[in-house]
Motif scaffolding. Sequence first.
Motif, mmCIF file in Angstrom:
data_model
loop_
_atom_site.group_PDB
_atom_site.id
_atom_site.type_symbol
_atom_site.label_atom_id
_atom_site.label_comp_id
_atom_site.label_asym_id
_atom_site.label_seq_id
_atom_site.Cartn_x
_atom_site.Cartn_y
_atom_site.Cartn_z
ATOM 1 N N THR A 1 -61.435 10.978 -6.682
ATOM 2 C CA THR A 1 -61.957 9.747 -6.646
ATOM 3 C C THR A 1 -60.916 8.839 -6.996
ATOM 4 O OG1 THR A 1 -63.047 9.905 -8.846
ATOM 5 C CG2 THR A 1 -64.520 10.383 -7.045
ATOM 6 N N SER A 2 -60.023 9.132 -7.799
ATOM 7 C CA SER A 2 -58.932 8.236 -8.310
ATOM 8 C C SER A 2 -57.973 8.277 -7.094
ATOM 9 C CB SER A 2 -58.036 8.691 -9.755
ATOM 10 O OG SER A 2 -57.605 9.736 -9.820
ATOM 11 N N PHE A 3 -57.567 9.289 -6.477
ATOM 12 C CA PHE A 3 -56.704 9.140 -5.502
ATOM 13 C C PHE A 3 -57.238 8.515 -4.076
ATOM 14 C CE2 PHE A 3 -53.728 12.577 -7.208
ATOM 15 C CZ PHE A 3 -52.678 11.992 -6.607
ATOM 16 N N LEU A 4 -58.643 8.487 -3.907
ATOM 17 C CA LEU A 4 -59.220 7.681 -2.913
ATOM 18 C C LEU A 4 -58.936 6.038 -3.270
ATOM 19 C CD1 LEU A 4 -60.747 7.096 -0.483
ATOM 20 C CD2 LEU A 4 -62.673 7.862 -1.537
ATOM 21 N N ASP A 5 -59.132 5.935 -4.498
ATOM 22 C CA ASP A 5 -59.160 4.472 -4.838
ATOM 23 C C ASP A 5 -57.699 4.020 -4.849
ATOM 24 O OD1 ASP A 5 -61.726 3.528 -5.329
ATOM 25 O OD2 ASP A 5 -61.987 4.409 -7.604
ATOM 26 N N TYR A 6 -56.653 5.015 -5.332
ATOM 27 C CA TYR A 6 -55.301 4.267 -5.180
ATOM 28 C C TYR A 6 -55.103 4.093 -3.724
ATOM 29 C CZ TYR A 6 -50.361 4.935 -5.519
ATOM 30 O OH TYR A 6 -49.000 5.027 -5.661
ATOM 31 N N GLN A 7 -55.598 5.102 -2.717
ATOM 32 C CA GLN A 7 -55.350 4.740 -1.458
ATOM 33 C C GLN A 7 -55.877 3.318 -0.751
ATOM 34 O OE1 GLN A 7 -52.952 6.377 0.673
ATOM 35 N NE2 GLN A 7 -52.655 7.820 -1.024
ATOM 36 N N ARG A 8 -57.244 3.283 -1.286
ATOM 37 C CA ARG A 8 -57.599 1.839 -0.872
ATOM 38 C C ARG A 8 -57.077 0.889 -1.666
ATOM 39 N NH1 ARG A 8 -63.222 4.448 -3.126
ATOM 40 N NH2 ARG A 8 -64.460 5.063 -1.121
ATOM 41 N N ALA A 9 -56.494 0.884 -2.762
ATOM 42 C CA ALA A 9 -55.573 -0.195 -3.446
ATOM 43 C C ALA A 9 -54.087 -0.331 -2.616
ATOM 44 C CB ALA A 9 -55.411 0.201 -4.602
ATOM 45 N N THR A 10 -53.824 0.667 -2.018
ATOM 46 C CA THR A 10 -52.316 0.692 -1.281
ATOM 47 C C THR A 10 -52.777 -0.022 -0.065
ATOM 48 O OG1 THR A 10 -51.864 3.031 -2.011
ATOM 49 C CG2 THR A 10 -50.836 1.980 -0.074
ATOM 50 N N LEU A 11 -53.786 0.023 0.733
ATOM 51 C CA LEU A 11 -54.054 -0.709 1.860
ATOM 52 C C LEU A 11 -54.304 -2.434 1.392
ATOM 53 C CD1 LEU A 11 -54.601 -1.076 4.788
ATOM 54 C CD2 LEU A 11 -57.097 -0.314 4.206
ATOM 55 N N ALA A 12 -54.832 -2.432 0.292
ATOM 56 C CA ALA A 12 -55.148 -3.783 -0.252
ATOM 57 C C ALA A 12 -53.760 -4.562 -0.528
ATOM 58 C CB ALA A 12 -56.074 -3.866 -1.393
ATOM 59 N N MET A 13 -52.967 -3.733 -1.012
ATOM 60 C CA MET A 13 -51.611 -4.125 -1.546
ATOM 61 C C MET A 13 -50.716 -4.441 -0.290
ATOM 62 S SD MET A 13 -48.833 -2.261 -3.995
ATOM 63 C CE MET A 13 -48.178 -0.802 -2.804
ATOM 64 N N LYS A 14 -50.814 -3.588 0.823
ATOM 65 C CA LYS A 14 -49.949 -3.765 2.060
ATOM 66 C C LYS A 14 -50.554 -5.121 2.731
ATOM 67 C CE LYS A 14 -47.603 -0.813 1.777
ATOM 68 N NZ LYS A 14 -46.059 -0.742 1.518
ATOM 69 N N CYS A 15 -51.712 -5.627 2.285
ATOM 70 C CA CYS A 15 -52.373 -7.156 3.218
ATOM 71 C C CYS A 15 -52.020 -8.153 1.943
ATOM 72 C CB CYS A 15 -53.546 -6.858 3.292
ATOM 73 S SG CYS A 15 -53.767 -5.438 4.521
ATOM 74 N N GLN A 16 -51.804 -7.876 0.811
ATOM 75 C CA GLN A 16 -51.592 -8.936 0.029
ATOM 76 C C GLN A 16 -50.610 -10.108 0.177
ATOM 77 O OE1 GLN A 16 -51.116 -7.199 -3.926
ATOM 78 N NE2 GLN A 16 -49.244 -8.192 -4.023
ATOM 79 N N ASP A 17 -50.956 -11.210 0.107
ATOM 80 C CA ASP A 17 -49.995 -12.402 -0.027
ATOM 81 C C ASP A 17 -49.793 -12.629 1.656
ATOM 82 O OD1 ASP A 17 -49.789 -12.668 -2.779
ATOM 83 O OD2 ASP A 17 -48.150 -11.439 -2.697
ATOM 84 N N LEU A 18 -50.393 -12.237 2.475
ATOM 85 C CA LEU A 18 -50.313 -12.715 4.115
ATOM 86 C C LEU A 18 -51.265 -13.446 4.475
ATOM 87 C CD1 LEU A 18 -49.598 -9.217 5.678
ATOM 88 C CD2 LEU A 18 -47.749 -11.090 5.008
#
Length: 168
Positions: A20-37
């Motif tokens: 579950t933490s690796f899945l949340d980490y991957q979700r957060a990675t997608l969010a990070m790739k989109c931030q500030d755009l």
Amino acid sequence: MTDDPREHPSKVAGDRASLTSFLDYQRATLAMKCQDLSAEQLRHTAVPTTGLTLLGLVRHMVGVERSWFRLVLSGEPVAPVWPGADGGRSGAWEVADADADEAFARWHEACEHSRTVTGSFASLDDTVEFDGEVISLRYVLTHMIEEYARHNGHADLLREAIDGRVGE
């Protein structure tokens, strides 16, 4: 993207907490790739040979979250959030007029619902029967990590093409 907002998974967690933490980490990675755009940048087709966009990836993951956690694990009927022009499920990728705020709101809601569904299972080995197959919670979590990781590779390349930012 200078600050890493993600919570890194434990290196000693048990199976459930690890998945579950690796899945949340991957979700957060997608969010990070989109931030500030801007919404325009999120809709930008950065690679000329494909129609892939960051916003399309987010919208696609709404459908993936809903399919695996609502349809497969919970047995709920799931209609496409963004039906394609042909009435099919491909509409997530059609982002020319897409609302970025709506996409992120739906994605966050889908992820939260998925966490709730995950928490309703007593064990990773609990199963459901879907479309003639027996599927465990463990399989779904592992598949979702793979799905996000693959698309996060795409997101990394798209982000670099948009503004040159790179990172994990």
